[in-house]
Design a protein around this motif. Structure first.
Motif, PDB file in Angstrom:
ATOM      1  N   LEU A  50       0.820  -1.213   0.000  1.00 44.30           N
ATOM      2  CA  LEU A  50       0.000   0.000   0.000  1.00 44.30           C
ATOM      3  C   LEU A  50       0.852   1.260   0.000  1.00 44.30           C
ATOM      4  O   LEU A  50       0.448   2.293  -0.523  1.00 44.30           O
ATOM      5  CB  LEU A  50      -0.918   0.028   1.227  1.00 44.30           C
ATOM      6  CG  LEU A  50      -2.078  -0.962   1.236  1.00 44.30           C
ATOM      7  CD1 LEU A  50      -2.760  -0.971   2.599  1.00 44.30           C
ATOM      8  CD2 LEU A  50      -3.086  -0.613   0.140  1.00 44.30           C
ATOM      9  N   GLY A  51       2.022   1.175   0.615  1.00 46.96           N
ATOM     10  CA  GLY A  51       2.865   2.371   0.679  1.00 46.96           C
ATOM     11  C   GLY A  51       4.025   2.151   1.621  1.00 46.96           C
ATOM     12  O   GLY A  51       4.281   1.032   2.072  1.00 46.96           O
ATOM     13  N   TRP A  52       4.725   3.221   1.883  1.00 47.19           N
ATOM     14  CA  TRP A  52       5.851   3.132   2.804  1.00 47.19           C
ATOM     15  C   TRP A  52       6.095   4.509   3.401  1.00 47.19           C
ATOM     16  O   TRP A  52       5.616   5.525   2.887  1.00 47.19           O
ATOM     17  CB  TRP A  52       7.100   2.653   2.069  1.00 47.19           C
ATOM     18  CG  TRP A  52       7.587   3.650   1.067  1.00 47.19           C
ATOM     19  CD1 TRP A  52       7.105   3.835  -0.201  1.00 47.19           C
ATOM     20  CD2 TRP A  52       8.585   4.650   1.275  1.00 47.19           C
ATOM     21  NE1 TRP A  52       7.764   4.879  -0.798  1.00 47.19           N
ATOM     22  CE2 TRP A  52       8.686   5.397   0.078  1.00 47.19           C
ATOM     23  CE3 TRP A  52       9.424   4.979   2.337  1.00 47.19           C
ATOM     24  CZ2 TRP A  52       9.569   6.458  -0.066  1.00 47.19           C
ATOM     25  CZ3 TRP A  52      10.317   6.037   2.182  1.00 47.19           C
ATOM     26  CH2 TRP A  52      10.372   6.760   0.980  1.00 47.19           C
ATOM     27  N   PHE A  55       9.281   5.104   8.713  1.00 47.98           N
ATOM     28  CA  PHE A  55       9.315   4.151   9.811  1.00 47.98           C
ATOM     29  C   PHE A  55       8.937   2.743   9.398  1.00 47.98           C
ATOM     30  O   PHE A  55       9.155   1.810  10.144  1.00 47.98           O
ATOM     31  CB  PHE A  55       8.314   4.585  10.896  1.00 47.98           C
ATOM     32  CG  PHE A  55       8.649   5.899  11.502  1.00 47.98           C
ATOM     33  CD1 PHE A  55       9.485   5.967  12.597  1.00 47.98           C
ATOM     34  CD2 PHE A  55       8.140   7.075  10.976  1.00 47.98           C
ATOM     35  CE1 PHE A  55       9.816   7.189  13.166  1.00 47.98           C
ATOM     36  CE2 PHE A  55       8.467   8.303  11.540  1.00 47.98           C
ATOM     37  CZ  PHE A  55       9.306   8.357  12.630  1.00 47.98           C
ATOM     38  N   SER A  56       8.315   2.611   8.245  1.00 43.70           N
ATOM     39  CA  SER A  56       7.648   1.342   7.976  1.00 43.70           C
ATOM     40  C   SER A  56       7.362   1.130   6.497  1.00 43.70           C
ATOM     41  O   SER A  56       7.439   2.059   5.699  1.00 43.70           O
ATOM     42  CB  SER A  56       6.308   1.348   8.717  1.00 43.70           C
ATOM     43  OG  SER A  56       5.500   2.393   8.205  1.00 43.70           O
ATOM     44  N   VAL A  58       3.952  -0.583   4.362  1.00 48.91           N
ATOM     45  CA  VAL A  58       2.541  -0.834   4.679  1.00 48.91           C
ATOM     46  C   VAL A  58       1.937  -1.737   3.601  1.00 48.91           C
ATOM     47  O   VAL A  58       2.117  -1.475   2.403  1.00 48.91           O
ATOM     48  CB  VAL A  58       1.756   0.487   4.804  1.00 48.91           C
ATOM     49  CG1 VAL A  58       0.301   0.225   5.168  1.00 48.91           C
ATOM     50  CG2 VAL A  58       2.398   1.402   5.850  1.00 48.91           C
ATOM     51  N   LEU A 109      -9.093   6.613  11.592  1.00 45.52           N
ATOM     52  CA  LEU A 109      -8.655   5.255  11.304  1.00 45.52           C
ATOM     53  C   LEU A 109      -8.635   4.419  12.583  1.00 45.52           C
ATOM     54  O   LEU A 109      -8.105   4.856  13.599  1.00 45.52           O
ATOM     55  CB  LEU A 109      -7.241   5.350  10.734  1.00 45.52           C
ATOM     56  CG  LEU A 109      -6.637   4.085  10.159  1.00 45.52           C
ATOM     57  CD1 LEU A 109      -7.197   3.839   8.771  1.00 45.52           C
ATOM     58  CD2 LEU A 109      -5.129   4.255  10.072  1.00 45.52           C
ATOM     59  N   THR A 129      -4.434  -1.900  10.830  1.00 42.11           N
ATOM     60  CA  THR A 129      -5.546  -0.945  10.933  1.00 42.11           C
ATOM     61  C   THR A 129      -6.528  -1.195   9.796  1.00 42.11           C
ATOM     62  O   THR A 129      -6.277  -2.015   8.913  1.00 42.11           O
ATOM     63  CB  THR A 129      -5.054   0.511  10.802  1.00 42.11           C
ATOM     64  OG1 THR A 129      -4.430   0.646   9.522  1.00 42.11           O
ATOM     65  CG2 THR A 129      -4.067   0.885  11.898  1.00 42.11           C
ATOM     66  N   VAL A 131      -8.324  -0.372   6.265  1.00 43.38           N
ATOM     67  CA  VAL A 131      -7.698   0.062   5.009  1.00 43.38           C
ATOM     68  C   VAL A 131      -8.392   1.309   4.504  1.00 43.38           C
ATOM     69  O   VAL A 131      -9.621   1.375   4.489  1.00 43.38           O
ATOM     70  CB  VAL A 131      -7.850  -0.998   3.895  1.00 43.38           C
ATOM     71  CG1 VAL A 131      -6.927  -0.674   2.730  1.00 43.38           C
ATOM     72  CG2 VAL A 131      -7.603  -2.379   4.411  1.00 43.38           C
ATOM     73  N   GLY A 132      -7.618   2.264   4.094  1.00 48.37           N
ATOM     74  CA  GLY A 132      -8.184   3.447   3.465  1.00 48.37           C
ATOM     75  C   GLY A 132      -7.914   3.412   1.977  1.00 48.37           C
ATOM     76  O   GLY A 132      -7.116   2.604   1.499  1.00 48.37           O
ATOM     77  N   LEU A 184      -7.426   9.942   4.409  1.00 46.60           N
ATOM     78  CA  LEU A 184      -7.707   8.905   3.410  1.00 46.60           C
ATOM     79  C   LEU A 184      -9.179   8.926   3.022  1.00 46.60           C
ATOM     80  O   LEU A 184     -10.053   9.217   3.839  1.00 46.60           O
ATOM     81  CB  LEU A 184      -7.344   7.524   3.971  1.00 46.60           C
ATOM     82  CG  LEU A 184      -5.907   7.342   4.466  1.00 46.60           C
ATOM     83  CD1 LEU A 184      -5.710   5.930   5.009  1.00 46.60           C
ATOM     84  CD2 LEU A 184      -4.896   7.625   3.353  1.00 46.60           C
ATOM     85  N   ASP A 212      -2.530   8.373   9.974  1.00 49.67           N
ATOM     86  CA  ASP A 212      -1.150   8.674  10.366  1.00 49.67           C
ATOM     87  C   ASP A 212      -1.062   9.357  11.736  1.00 49.67           C
ATOM     88  O   ASP A 212      -0.760  10.544  11.849  1.00 49.67           O
ATOM     89  CB  ASP A 212      -0.427   9.514   9.301  1.00 49.67           C
ATOM     90  CG  ASP A 212       1.093   9.424   9.470  1.00 49.67           C
ATOM     91  OD1 ASP A 212       1.535   8.840  10.482  1.00 49.67           O
ATOM     92  OD2 ASP A 212       1.821   9.935   8.613  1.00 49.67           O
TER      93      ASP A 212
HETATM   94  P1  ATP Z   1       5.947   8.692   7.757  1.00 50.77           P
HETATM   95  O1  ATP Z   1       7.258   8.800   7.040  1.00 50.77           O
HETATM   96  O2  ATP Z   1       4.852   9.424   7.042  1.00 50.77           O
HETATM   97  O3  ATP Z   1       5.981   8.993   9.207  1.00 50.77           O
HETATM   98  P2  ATP Z   1       5.184   5.938   8.406  1.00 50.77           P
HETATM   99  O4  ATP Z   1       6.255   4.931   8.220  1.00 50.77           O
HETATM  100  O5  ATP Z   1       4.778   6.348   9.768  1.00 50.77           O
HETATM  101  O6  ATP Z   1       5.518   7.181   7.541  1.00 50.77           O
HETATM  102  P3  ATP Z   1       2.493   5.912   7.327  1.00 50.77           P
HETATM  103  O7  ATP Z   1       2.550   7.346   6.925  1.00 50.77           O
HETATM  104  O8  ATP Z   1       1.552   5.563   8.414  1.00 50.77           O
HETATM  105  O9  ATP Z   1       3.929   5.348   7.654  1.00 50.77           O
HETATM  106  O10 ATP Z   1       2.159   5.002   6.052  1.00 50.77           O
HETATM  107  C1  ATP Z   1       2.958   5.018   4.895  1.00 50.77           C
HETATM  108  C2  ATP Z   1       2.088   4.993   3.655  1.00 50.77           C
HETATM  109  O11 ATP Z   1       1.362   3.753   3.597  1.00 50.77           O
HETATM  110  C3  ATP Z   1       1.029   6.069   3.590  1.00 50.77           C
HETATM  111  O12 ATP Z   1       1.506   7.253   3.011  1.00 50.77           O
HETATM  112  C4  ATP Z   1      -0.072   5.417   2.740  1.00 50.77           C
HETATM  113  O13 ATP Z   1       0.266   5.525   1.366  1.00 50.77           O
HETATM  114  C5  ATP Z   1       0.037   3.951   3.124  1.00 50.77           C
HETATM  115  N1  ATP Z   1      -0.936   3.612   4.181  1.00 50.77           N
HETATM  116  C6  ATP Z   1      -0.724   3.671   5.511  1.00 50.77           C
HETATM  117  N2  ATP Z   1      -1.790   3.294   6.213  1.00 50.77           N
HETATM  118  C7  ATP Z   1      -2.732   2.989   5.311  1.00 50.77           C
HETATM  119  C8  ATP Z   1      -4.088   2.509   5.409  1.00 50.77           C
HETATM  120  N3  ATP Z   1      -4.675   2.293   6.576  1.00 50.77           N
HETATM  121  N4  ATP Z   1      -4.767   2.295   4.262  1.00 50.77           N
HETATM  122  C9  ATP Z   1      -4.174   2.525   3.060  1.00 50.77           C
HETATM  123  N5  ATP Z   1      -2.921   2.964   2.907  1.00 50.77           N
HETATM  124  C10 ATP Z   1      -2.195   3.195   4.002  1.00 50.77           C
END
Ligand code: ATP
Ligand code: MG
Length: 371
Positions: A50-52, A55-56, A58, A109, A129, A131-132, A184, A212
């Protein structure tokens, strides 16, 4: 806590143009190498990415719940201790948000599950969590940065206010990173679709989810003063003063303007003559008038940025051009006289320099724009 010096540009300020995470971050303490089909906690099957974030990574996962297949977003956090600790805080925050909202009426969320996963790069906190769909930035792009239709903007803005009011008053939380990327939608925008705008449902079928919470702070326990993404940063944070829930309201005003027009409300730039922070103050003054003297007097950065008569050191008053919000909306963005007046009567109280008199989310919800 140290007063936050806004000159040190933070993580939230860096450009995030990359489409994929850095492969060099796959090492011990870094990301876990997630495979499609991999099973987490004996139950969550990985389907797609879904993304990144920093920190992580996804992932979309499927799992069985009372004989039904359901979907979730699995966030696999980097394994180093500082990320693990941040993830624990995020889980506490998500639990509070989910537990206080059993009927899911608050446009935030919800948490489904959390656990640890042992992999080759260490032990990773995992957060599942709801899904958005696409985020609001993607919607802004769909309308070519020319503004989202009024009815849709209104409904989205209202839902975000409900979410903020809930966070602030029921959960004692401050989001601190409200911006279009972190809201989202309940649908996915495919930018290659032929009839692209047909993908957007009517306003009354749109539902947003505030997401987030990785940077959220408890009203009574702040993790940092280094909050908010530059364009959405409020004056009290820039001045190193006390901040709280009203900081989110400021960001939301910036976001509503962006939804309406496709442009940032404030887009500070550095030049050879002055810094981004100084340009940001100048943009505030041009739109909202002078910054209150008592705020400048109380700021640890008073002498850094301001003259003795409360002007900006590097940008003299005679270089500023005043342009009030209702006129910007009418003259630059071609809103009707009536809409311009109404929108600015919502946004200006959200952009009150003084956090104590700034409109709360609850007060904004009573504005006639939402009737
Ligand atoms: P950041 O660098 O923004 O602090 P992070 O590692 O904390 O990043 P998130 O911002 O929570 O991670 O999530 C990273 C990406 O994953 C988001 O930008 C989004 O594209 C995707 N994502 C996260 N949570 C969801 C969700 N619940 N549903 C759909 N896509 C999601
Ligand atoms: Mg993020």
């Amino acid at each position: 806590m140290e007063p936050y010096d806004d000159e040190n540009d933070s993580l939230s300020d860096m450009d995030e143009e990359d489409d994929v995470e850095d492969i060099n971050d796959y090492h011990y303490g870094g990301y876990h190498k997630v495979e499609i089909g991999e099973v987490f906690n004996k139950k969550y099957i990985v389907k797609t990415k879904l993304g990144w974030g920093h920190f992580s990574t996804v992932w979309l996962v499927e799992f069985q719940n009372n004989g039904k297949v359901e979907q979730g977003a699995l966030k696999v956090v980097r394994s180093a201790q500082k990320y693990t600790e941040t993830a624990r805080d995020e889980i506490e925050i998500l639990k509070t948000i989910s537990n206080n909202d059993p009927l899911k009426k608050c446009y935030c969320l919800h948490l489904i599950d959390s656990f640890q996963h042992r992999g080759l790069n260490g032990i990773h906190m995992c957060i599942v969590t709801e899904v958005g769909g696409s985020n609001l930035l993607s919607l802004i792009k769909l309308y070519h940065y020319h503004g989202i239709p009024l009815e849709i903007t209104k409904e989205i803005s209202r839902q975000v206010l409900v979410a903020l009011n809930y966070l602030h008053n029921k959960c004692s939380l401050i989001h601190t990173d409200l911006k279009p990327e972190n809201v989202l939608l309940n649908f996915v925008i495919d930018h290659n679709h032929i009839k692209r705008r047909n993908q957007v449902p009517p306003a009354n079928n749109i539902k947003v989810m505030l997401a987030d919470f990785g940077n959220a702070n408890w009203i009574e326990k702040r993790f940092t003063n280094d909050i908010q993404t530059r364009q959405y940063r409020c004056p009290e944070v820039m001045l190193g003063l006390h901040w709280g829930c009203p900081a989110d309201v400021w960001s939301h005003a910036c976001m509503i303007f962006e939804l309406l027009t496709g442009d940032f409300l404030f887009a500070p730039k550095q030049t050879t003559h002055y810094s981004k922070v100084e340009d940001h103050f100048a943009q505030f003054i041009e739109l909202l008038g002078p910054i209150p003297r008592n705020m400048i007097d109380n700021s640890p950065y008073k002498r850094k940025y301001f003259t003795n008569d409360y002007g900006l050191k590097k940008i003299p008053n005679n270089q500023l051009s005043y342009w009030p919000l209702d006129m910007v909306l009418r003259d630059k963005y071609k809103f009707s006289e009536h809409d311009s007046k109404q929108i600015s009567s919502l946004l200006l109280p959200m952009l009150d320099y003084n956090e104590l008199t700034r409109a709360s989310a609850a007060q904004c919800l009573t504005h006639s724009w939402f009737n």
